[in-house]
Write a protein that holds these residues in place. Structure first.
Motif, PDB file in Angstrom:
ATOM      1  N   ARG A 120      -5.740  -0.757   5.668  1.00 41.01           N
ATOM      2  CA  ARG A 120      -4.235  -1.225   5.301  1.00 41.01           C
ATOM      3  C   ARG A 120      -4.040  -2.580   5.319  1.00 41.01           C
ATOM      4  N   ARG A 121      -4.388  -3.339   6.071  1.00 44.08           N
ATOM      5  CA  ARG A 121      -4.280  -4.833   6.348  1.00 44.08           C
ATOM      6  C   ARG A 121      -4.764  -5.382   5.283  1.00 44.08           C
ATOM      7  N   ARG A 143       6.286   7.319   7.355  1.00 42.74           N
ATOM      8  CA  ARG A 143       5.548   6.138   7.578  1.00 42.74           C
ATOM      9  C   ARG A 143       5.010   6.876   9.369  1.00 42.74           C
ATOM     10  N   THR A 172       2.553  -2.904   4.529  1.00 42.41           N
ATOM     11  CA  THR A 172       3.289  -2.799   6.090  1.00 42.41           C
ATOM     12  C   THR A 172       2.518  -1.291   5.784  1.00 42.41           C
ATOM     13  N   GLN A 173       2.870  -0.855   6.971  1.00 38.03           N
ATOM     14  CA  GLN A 173       2.997   0.682   6.959  1.00 38.03           C
ATOM     15  C   GLN A 173       3.502   1.798   6.418  1.00 38.03           C
ATOM     16  N   GLU A 174       5.124   1.188   6.191  1.00 33.35           N
ATOM     17  CA  GLU A 174       5.894   1.736   5.607  1.00 33.35           C
ATOM     18  C   GLU A 174       5.826   1.718   4.390  1.00 33.35           C
ATOM     19  N   THR A 175       5.049   0.640   3.597  1.00 34.56           N
ATOM     20  CA  THR A 175       4.436   0.584   1.814  1.00 34.56           C
ATOM     21  C   THR A 175       3.386   1.758   1.418  1.00 34.56           C
TER      22      THR A 175
END
Length: 124
Positions: A12-13, A30, A18-21
């Motif tokens: 993800r990074r 999320r 972000t987690q949400e995106t």
């Protein structure tokens, strides 16, 4: 060797999201992504791991198991993959639901019927 939740966070990074995106791109909540990134959290489905691997540029084998090469190539946008997806019609959904309720032998029989010469003649 890193843990699955650590590799998911790494992926993800790498996307810069972000987690949400990421959740929005995958069509999940999320909190599901947050669970994946927790040491005692839940694991994502294979489909979501595949999508995350493509989106981050990490190799699926590395992301899922921690083995093999970490990188397979440049990241791909998940939206590009979805553009080629065509949703099923209501009739197709009903047919698939009925097919899934059949026993294996019945499924084989139905597929044989669909592919039989008589069925092909009826389509002309």
């Amino acid at each position: 060797m890193s843990k699955l939740y650590e590799r998911i966070r790494e992926a993800r990074r790498l996307t810069g999201m972000t987690q949400e995106t990421l959740a929005a791109e995958l069509g999940i909540s999320r909190s599901a992504v947050a669970q994946w990134e927790m040491s005692e959290g839940t694991a994502p489905s294979v489909e979501n791991l595949i999508a995350l691997a493509k989106r981050s540029g990490l190799a699926f084998e590395y992301l899922a198991t921690g083995r093999g090469e970490a990188s397979f190539g440049p990241p791909e946008a998940i939206a590009e993959e979805e553009a080629s997806y065509h949703p099923l019609s209501e009739q197709q959904r009903q047919l698939l639901a009925g097919f899934e309720q059949l026993r294996p032998r019945q499924r084989t029989g139905l597929l044989e019927l669909i592919h039989s010469p008589a069925a092909r003649r009826g389509r002309r």
